[in-house]
Design a protein around this motif. Sequence first.
Motif, mmCIF file in Angstrom:
data_model
loop_
_atom_site.group_PDB
_atom_site.id
_atom_site.type_symbol
_atom_site.label_atom_id
_atom_site.label_comp_id
_atom_site.label_asym_id
_atom_site.label_seq_id
_atom_site.Cartn_x
_atom_site.Cartn_y
_atom_site.Cartn_z
ATOM 1 N N LEU A 29 0.835 -1.208 0.000
ATOM 2 C CA LEU A 29 0.000 0.000 0.000
ATOM 3 C C LEU A 29 0.870 1.259 0.000
ATOM 4 C CD1 LEU A 29 -3.160 0.607 0.119
ATOM 5 C CD2 LEU A 29 -2.575 1.603 2.326
ATOM 6 N N LEU A 30 1.945 1.226 0.778
ATOM 7 C CA LEU A 30 2.853 2.386 0.805
ATOM 8 C C LEU A 30 3.461 2.628 -0.570
ATOM 9 C CD1 LEU A 30 4.631 1.619 4.210
ATOM 10 C CD2 LEU A 30 3.225 3.653 3.717
ATOM 11 N N GLU A 31 3.801 1.546 -1.272
ATOM 12 C CA GLU A 31 4.371 1.679 -2.620
ATOM 13 C C GLU A 31 3.357 2.329 -3.555
ATOM 14 O OE1 GLU A 31 7.346 -2.205 -2.273
ATOM 15 O OE2 GLU A 31 5.440 -2.402 -3.350
ATOM 16 N N ALA A 32 2.102 1.862 -3.462
ATOM 17 C CA ALA A 32 1.060 2.421 -4.335
ATOM 18 C C ALA A 32 0.798 3.890 -3.983
ATOM 19 C CB ALA A 32 -0.223 1.600 -4.210
ATOM 20 N N MET A 33 0.807 4.204 -2.699
ATOM 21 C CA MET A 33 0.601 5.604 -2.287
ATOM 22 C C MET A 33 1.701 6.505 -2.815
ATOM 23 S SD MET A 33 -0.428 5.914 1.645
ATOM 24 C CE MET A 33 -2.044 5.707 2.214
ATOM 25 N N LYS B 251 9.627 -0.489 4.572
ATOM 26 C CA LYS B 251 8.819 0.713 4.797
ATOM 27 C C LYS B 251 9.641 1.979 4.934
ATOM 28 C CE LYS B 251 5.362 -1.783 7.357
ATOM 29 N NZ LYS B 251 4.797 -2.096 8.682
ATOM 30 N N ARG B 252 10.881 1.783 5.322
ATOM 31 C CA ARG B 252 11.727 2.916 5.689
ATOM 32 C C ARG B 252 11.703 4.060 4.682
ATOM 33 N NH1 ARG B 252 17.939 1.697 6.513
ATOM 34 N NH2 ARG B 252 18.524 3.869 6.279
ATOM 35 N N PRO B 253 11.838 3.779 3.379
ATOM 36 C CA PRO B 253 11.869 4.906 2.424
ATOM 37 C C PRO B 253 10.550 5.676 2.353
ATOM 38 C CG PRO B 253 12.408 2.806 1.313
ATOM 39 C CD PRO B 253 12.020 2.475 2.714
ATOM 40 N N TYR B 254 9.468 5.069 2.793
ATOM 41 C CA TYR B 254 8.150 5.703 2.649
ATOM 42 C C TYR B 254 7.658 6.350 3.933
ATOM 43 C CZ TYR B 254 8.230 2.539 -1.316
ATOM 44 O OH TYR B 254 8.596 1.869 -2.454
ATOM 45 N N ALA B 255 8.318 6.086 5.048
ATOM 46 C CA ALA B 255 7.760 6.472 6.353
ATOM 47 C C ALA B 255 8.518 7.633 6.969
ATOM 48 C CB ALA B 255 7.789 5.279 7.297
ATOM 49 N N ASP B 256 7.789 8.434 7.749
ATOM 50 C CA ASP B 256 8.406 9.542 8.468
ATOM 51 C C ASP B 256 8.671 9.202 9.929
ATOM 52 O OD1 ASP B 256 8.278 11.784 6.398
ATOM 53 O OD2 ASP B 256 6.257 10.947 6.355
ATOM 54 N N TYR B 257 7.897 8.261 10.467
ATOM 55 C CA TYR B 257 8.072 7.898 11.879
ATOM 56 C C TYR B 257 7.392 6.559 12.147
ATOM 57 C CZ TYR B 257 3.268 9.543 12.152
ATOM 58 O OH TYR B 257 1.926 9.704 11.944
ATOM 59 N N LEU B 258 7.707 6.022 13.331
ATOM 60 C CA LEU B 258 7.094 4.779 13.808
ATOM 61 C C LEU B 258 6.179 5.081 14.982
ATOM 62 C CD1 LEU B 258 10.542 3.050 14.169
ATOM 63 C CD2 LEU B 258 8.800 2.254 12.559
ATOM 64 N N VAL B 259 5.176 4.225 15.179
ATOM 65 C CA VAL B 259 4.420 4.238 16.434
ATOM 66 C C VAL B 259 4.572 2.854 17.034
ATOM 67 C CG1 VAL B 259 2.192 4.592 17.563
ATOM 68 C CG2 VAL B 259 2.721 5.830 15.449
ATOM 69 N N ILE C 215 17.061 -0.333 16.901
ATOM 70 C CA ILE C 215 16.842 0.191 15.545
ATOM 71 C C ILE C 215 17.655 1.476 15.321
ATOM 72 C CG2 ILE C 215 14.577 -0.892 15.086
ATOM 73 C CD1 ILE C 215 13.379 1.900 15.601
ATOM 74 N N HIS C 216 17.876 2.233 16.392
ATOM 75 C CA HIS C 216 18.692 3.454 16.271
ATOM 76 C C HIS C 216 20.130 3.075 15.914
ATOM 77 C CE1 HIS C 216 20.180 7.425 16.910
ATOM 78 N NE2 HIS C 216 20.768 7.172 18.058
ATOM 79 N N GLN C 217 20.683 2.091 16.641
ATOM 80 C CA GLN C 217 22.076 1.695 16.390
ATOM 81 C C GLN C 217 22.242 1.078 15.009
ATOM 82 O OE1 GLN C 217 23.035 -0.680 19.835
ATOM 83 N NE2 GLN C 217 23.498 1.148 21.073
ATOM 84 N N ARG C 218 21.200 0.432 14.518
ATOM 85 C CA ARG C 218 21.268 -0.154 13.175
ATOM 86 C C ARG C 218 20.998 0.863 12.081
ATOM 87 N NH1 ARG C 218 16.825 -3.698 13.795
ATOM 88 N NH2 ARG C 218 17.090 -4.264 11.654
ATOM 89 N N GLY C 219 20.757 2.103 12.459
ATOM 90 C CA GLY C 219 20.620 3.162 11.463
ATOM 91 C C GLY C 219 19.297 3.182 10.733
ATOM 92 N N ILE C 220 18.243 2.632 11.339
ATOM 93 C CA ILE C 220 16.923 2.667 10.681
ATOM 94 C C ILE C 220 16.483 4.122 10.483
ATOM 95 C CG2 ILE C 220 14.470 1.998 10.872
ATOM 96 C CD1 ILE C 220 16.278 -0.401 10.341
ATOM 97 N N GLY C 221 16.830 4.945 11.451
ATOM 98 C CA GLY C 221 16.691 6.386 11.228
ATOM 99 C C GLY C 221 15.292 6.959 11.308
ATOM 100 N N LEU C 222 14.320 6.203 11.820
ATOM 101 C CA LEU C 222 12.980 6.766 11.975
ATOM 102 C C LEU C 222 12.727 7.077 13.449
ATOM 103 C CD1 LEU C 222 10.911 4.326 9.711
ATOM 104 C CD2 LEU C 222 11.599 6.678 9.172
ATOM 105 N N PRO C 223 12.260 8.296 13.747
ATOM 106 C CA PRO C 223 11.916 8.597 15.142
ATOM 107 C C PRO C 223 10.612 7.891 15.511
ATOM 108 C CG PRO C 223 11.294 10.428 13.742
ATOM 109 C CD PRO C 223 11.973 9.407 12.845
ATOM 110 N N ALA C 224 10.366 7.747 16.800
ATOM 111 C CA ALA C 224 9.190 6.980 17.233
ATOM 112 C C ALA C 224 8.277 7.777 18.153
ATOM 113 C CB ALA C 224 9.635 5.708 17.951
#
Length: 269
Positions: free
Chosen positions: A106-110, A144-152, A169-178
């Motif tokens: 769905l994120l890809e289609a959006m 999801k990472r390229p499509y997302a601004d944050y995690l909940v 996830i921070h240490q692995r560089g996922i880079g999304l704030p939560a």
Amino acid sequence: MTLAAPRYELIPIRGMLEEAERLPAGATITVTCSPKHGIERTLEASVELAKRGYVAIPHIASRLVRDESHLELILQTLAQHSLNEVFVVGGDAPAPVGVFNGAVPLLEAMAASPLRPARIGVTGYPEGHAEISNDALEAALIAKRPYADYLVTQLCFDSAPILQWLTDIHQRGIGLPAWIGLPGVMDPRRLLSISLKIGIGSSLRVLKRNQGITRQLWNGAYAPDHLIDPLLDALVEPGAPPVCGFHLNTFNHVAPLLDWQANRLAETA
Ligand SMILES: NC(=O)C1=CN([C@@H]2O[C@H](COP(=O)(O)OP(=O)(O)OC[C@H]3O[C@@H](n4cnc5c(N)ncnc54)[C@H](O)[C@@H]3O)[C@@H](O)[C@H]2O)C=CC1
Ligand SMILES: Nc1nc(=O)c2c([nH]1)NC[C@@H]1CN(c3ccc(C(=O)N[C@@H](CCC(=O)O)C(=O)O)cc3)CN21
């Protein structure tokens, strides 16, 4: 890190607007989406909230979207009402109603649509998921990472796995704030039954082992102090993972939650 400007989650059922009216003017409210009521109910409720001056963020359950043209209709409704943020989940439907079997397609289609909402949140699981393997959750998170601004983060009754997962996830560089998902203030039996229904098991076992919290859980209302205290302490440390704030799962019990929040803020003022 503070409790001052949380997000509040509401369920779009009878009485939701009355609950919303208790919240501060302009509050940010996320609106859940269930297989029982469908996406349209979530969108209608979000539009009503936006008309009343709240910042409404609908949950979009991917498995309830039939096809590209249904998605386009959803995106048009969002755009018409200036709803420019959504929380995209797979959804609890046991099988997809259409072509999207989870959040990633769905994120890809959006992303391919000119009507893509400006901001998109996705799920995070500090203690895994009852029905989905850790490998599948991990693959989905990376995709999801390229499509997302944050995690909940999913509801969890123990601060340790939340901190561990955010740090990992921070240490692995996922880079999304939560946004950190917390349960609200309510009858513990109702909270327990909701938690079992949505597949949250392992941190409930942690709760049962903890005598103090078990007492709190069974006498009077549950309140998430035992969760928030260690989180507030740890997340101000240098090098702590990036956190946006708290996502409060009100389950439409807004009044006791606001009392609790006001007391907490008065204590720390
Ligand atoms: N964490 C949270 O705050 C929330 C979680 N959920 C629920 O969490 C579950 C998964 O949603 P996402 O985290 O967005 O996963 P996702 O859509 O990214 O899917 C991850 C993996 O699990 C599969 N999957 C997706 N939904 C499933 C389901 N209902 N049953 C079995 N497998 C499924 C997907 O095909 C994929 O392989 C759903 O049940 C969703 O409704 C719903 C609302 C909020
Ligand atoms: N798996 C999962 N699905 C979700 O929808 C979800 C999560 N997890 N985790 C975080 C929040 C919690 N959510 C919830 C939790 C409980 C209800 C609930 O109790 N619904 C009742 C009342 C609704 C009605 O009366 O129709 C229900 O019976 O479904 C709804 C949303 C939404 N989010």
